[in-house]
Every structure is written in C-alpha cells, then in structure tokens.
Design a protein around this motif. Structure first.
Motif, PDB file in Angstrom:
ATOM      1  N   SER A  19      -9.004   1.166   7.526  1.00 25.38           N
ATOM      2  CA  SER A  19      -8.440   1.711   6.290  1.00 25.38           C
ATOM      3  C   SER A  19      -8.288   3.226   6.379  1.00 25.38           C
ATOM      4  O   SER A  19      -7.288   3.785   5.907  1.00 25.38           O
ATOM      5  CB  SER A  19      -9.343   1.352   5.096  1.00 25.38           C
TER       6      SER A  19
ATOM      7  N   THR B 237     -13.141  -0.884   6.796  1.00 25.27           N
ATOM      8  CA  THR B 237     -13.205   0.476   6.251  1.00 25.27           C
ATOM      9  C   THR B 237     -12.763   1.500   7.302  1.00 25.27           C
ATOM     10  O   THR B 237     -12.157   2.515   6.965  1.00 25.27           O
ATOM     11  CB  THR B 237     -14.631   0.813   5.750  1.00 25.27           C
TER      12      THR B 237
ATOM     13  N   SER C  84       2.979   0.185   6.280  1.00 23.51           N
ATOM     14  CA  SER C  84       2.562   1.001   5.145  1.00 23.51           C
ATOM     15  C   SER C  84       3.416   2.261   5.021  1.00 23.51           C
ATOM     16  O   SER C  84       3.778   2.679   3.913  1.00 23.51           O
ATOM     17  CB  SER C  84       1.081   1.367   5.294  1.00 23.51           C
TER      18      SER C  84
ATOM     19  N   THR D 245      -6.347  -1.259   0.535  1.00 24.60           N
ATOM     20  CA  THR D 245      -6.381  -1.494   1.980  1.00 24.60           C
ATOM     21  C   THR D 245      -7.554  -2.346   2.410  1.00 24.60           C
ATOM     22  O   THR D 245      -7.391  -3.334   3.139  1.00 24.60           O
ATOM     23  CB  THR D 245      -6.405  -0.152   2.748  1.00 24.60           C
ATOM     24  N   VAL D 246      -8.760  -1.992   1.981  1.00 21.34           N
ATOM     25  CA  VAL D 246      -9.952  -2.741   2.400  1.00 21.34           C
ATOM     26  C   VAL D 246      -9.921  -4.187   1.910  1.00 21.34           C
ATOM     27  O   VAL D 246     -10.167  -5.108   2.706  1.00 21.34           O
ATOM     28  CB  VAL D 246     -11.245  -2.019   1.963  1.00 21.34           C
TER      29      VAL D 246
ATOM     30  N   VAL E 284      -4.719   4.817   5.735  1.00 24.73           N
ATOM     31  CA  VAL E 284      -4.603   5.774   4.624  1.00 24.73           C
ATOM     32  C   VAL E 284      -4.218   7.154   5.154  1.00 24.73           C
ATOM     33  O   VAL E 284      -3.346   7.829   4.594  1.00 24.73           O
ATOM     34  CB  VAL E 284      -5.940   5.855   3.846  1.00 24.73           C
TER      35      VAL E 284
ATOM     36  N   SER F 256      -4.356   3.273  -1.390  1.00 25.45           N
ATOM     37  CA  SER F 256      -5.426   3.119  -0.403  1.00 25.45           C
ATOM     38  C   SER F 256      -6.556   2.236  -0.909  1.00 25.45           C
ATOM     39  O   SER F 256      -7.295   1.649  -0.110  1.00 25.45           O
ATOM     40  CB  SER F 256      -5.980   4.496  -0.019  1.00 25.45           C
TER      41      SER F 256
ATOM     42  N   ALA G 208     -11.573   4.547   1.529  1.00 24.97           N
ATOM     43  CA  ALA G 208     -10.457   4.861   0.633  1.00 24.97           C
ATOM     44  C   ALA G 208     -10.299   6.378   0.536  1.00 24.97           C
ATOM     45  O   ALA G 208     -11.235   7.128   0.814  1.00 24.97           O
ATOM     46  CB  ALA G 208     -10.698   4.267  -0.760  1.00 24.97           C
TER      47      ALA G 208
ATOM     48  N   ILE H 220       0.845  -1.205   0.000  1.00 19.97           N
ATOM     49  CA  ILE H 220       0.000   0.000   0.000  1.00 19.97           C
ATOM     50  C   ILE H 220       0.874   1.246   0.000  1.00 19.97           C
ATOM     51  O   ILE H 220       0.674   2.175  -0.784  1.00 19.97           O
ATOM     52  CB  ILE H 220      -0.930   0.002   1.236  1.00 19.97           C
TER      53      ILE H 220
ATOM     54  N   SER I 253      -9.202  11.526   6.189  1.00 20.05           N
ATOM     55  CA  SER I 253      -9.270  10.123   6.614  1.00 20.05           C
ATOM     56  C   SER I 253      -9.141   9.989   8.126  1.00 20.05           C
ATOM     57  O   SER I 253      -9.876   9.219   8.762  1.00 20.05           O
ATOM     58  CB  SER I 253      -8.171   9.316   5.917  1.00 20.05           C
TER      59      SER I 253
END
Length: 266
Positions: free
Chosen positions: A49, A46, A225, A30-31, A53, A27, A167, A15, A200
């Motif tokens: 994430s 989510t 990440s 990620t999910v 992110v 991103s 995301a 990622i 985010s």
C-alpha cells in the motif's frame, strides 16, 4: 483469474479515481482491497500500500508542482520527522512485533489482527473527517506562519501511523497544514499530496530489506491506480467534489465497521 481477484484490480483503478476526484482518501481503500480481494497478508498489504499510495500520489504531486501549488518549506518542516518515523516503523517496529501477542480465553490476538483493527479505527476517523468536512478556505494572500514544535510532533505521529497501516494520512496532514502552518486549503491539499508521496515511498524502502517483493504484481497494480488518478482528474470537471467526499466518507465508515466485524467474528 477469479472474480474476487478481478474486483481487486478494479479496486486499484478506483483508488486512483478517488484520489483524482477528491484529492485524498483513495489510499484508505488500498489495504482492504489487498487483504480481502487479493488475499495478501496484512503486513505485506500495508507494505505494498505504501508503494501504491506513494507512486499514485507522486503523479498528482508533480502536477501540483507544475502549477506552483506546493509549499516546499512547509513540506520539508513537516516531512523530515514523518520520513524518519515511517521508515523506522516499517524497518524495525513492524518486524519486531511477535506474530502471536496474547490469548484471551480461546481467542488468540495476533499481529495481523491488531494491524487490521488499528487500520479500521483509522478508517473510522478518516470517514468522520470526510463526512463533517467543515474546514474553511483561507485567503491566498494570508502570510504563512510556522508552529515548528507542533508541526514536527504532527509529522512524527502521522509518519508512525502511516508506517503501521500503510495509508497516506491526508486526513491528518491537511488539517495540520491549515491550522499549524496557516496554508490556504488548495495549497494544503497540494502540499499534502507531495508529503504523502515521498513519505510513503521512503516508508516502503523500510520493507524492501524485510520482505520479498512481487514487483510484477506491485507495478501492474500501481499502474492501474495511476491510470485511475488521471481518470479521476478528468471526472472532476463534471462531479461536485464536496458532495462526493461526504458520500465516500460514509462508504469508508461502513468499510471500517465491516473490517472490525470480519476480524473479530470469524
């Protein structure tokens, strides 16, 4: 630790690498990694994430801020409605959706199914944006102008989508900054990363009050990440980002189709 779980943590590194290489797109992975490799519930995935992110993008954003590449006025105009939308979505909209929505024959449509299908659609749109990649660079000395109403509307839309799928929405933010605020592409990418980071993380705050957060896992996943984004920035010196972006777009397209298939054919 099972092989699939190890692959999940390798995915965390990937990622960051993708974010460092092409300035966005990572991103979107990620999910799926959290749901299919690490077996997390889509609502939890989510939420996590958003943190991953946000933290990873913040590292890139700080780097851009040190170079003077972030247009803060544009970021504030766009980000305030986005911040509000993403927080309200995570804090109130997602928890308010029933676990089971309706039944079609013998098939039960659930909240988790709808979230993953909506996420897959966003993946398909993102992949098309990356594959086409026909944006033209604007001159650096072009005067920046603001279409306030459209920027605010775009902020609300992107914030709501970010809240639902977890995301960053860079594929929506960057065109908005180029077309509506007339930012040069490099400044649009840098400013987008800043907006994604703050939006985010604020969205994640909406989940803290509703979920029990596994901080040990979340921080370790995010740390990998962040290592990845530094690796991606270094690799960017040797790899053609535009060709990589198109190739990654095809990968995201396949992933989107796979998620739709996996969710509907069980």
């Amino acid at each position: 630790m099972e092989i699939i779980e190890i692959l999940g943590y390798v995915g965390a590194l990937l990622i960051g690498v993708v974010l460092g290489l092409i300035g966005g797109g990572g991103s979107i992975l990620t999910v799926p990694i959290l749901v299919y490799a690490l077996m997390l519930n889509p609502v939890v995935a989510t939420a996590y994430s958003l943190f991953v992110v946000g933290a990873t993008s913040l590292v890139g954003a700080i780097k851009n801020m040190m170079k003077g590449m972030v247009d803060f006025k544009t970021a504030i105009i766009f980000a305030i409605p986005a911040f509000i939308a993403v927080y309200l979505t995570r804090a109130f909209l997602i928890p308010a959706i029933p676990v089971e929505l309706f039944e079609v024959g013998d098939f039960m449509v659930t909240k988790n199914l709808v979230i993953m299908l909506f996420f897959a659609i966003i993946m398909l749109l993102a992949s098309i944006s990356m594959i086409r990649n026909k944006r033209k660079e604007l001159e650096e000395d072009v005067e920046i102008t603001y279409n306030y109403p459209l920027i605010v509307i775009e902020g609300v839309v992107v914030g709501t989508i970010t809240g639902i799928v977890g995301a960053g929405g860079g594929f929506l933010i960057i065109p908005a900054l180029v077309l509506l605020a007339k930012l040069p592409m490099k400044k649009a990418v840098a400013t987008s990363l800043f907006i994604i980071a703050i939006k985010s993380l604020i969205g994640f705050l909406g989940d803290v009050q509703n979920l029990d957060i596994d901080w040990a896992f979340l921080l370790s996943f995010s740390a990998l990440s962040i290592v990845g984004i530094f690796l991606g920035i270094w690799l960017n010196n040797f790899i053609d980002g535009s060709k990589l972006k198109k190739g990654f777009g095809w990968f995201v397209l396949v992933m989107g189709v796979y998620i739709i298939y996996k969710e509907l054919v069980k």
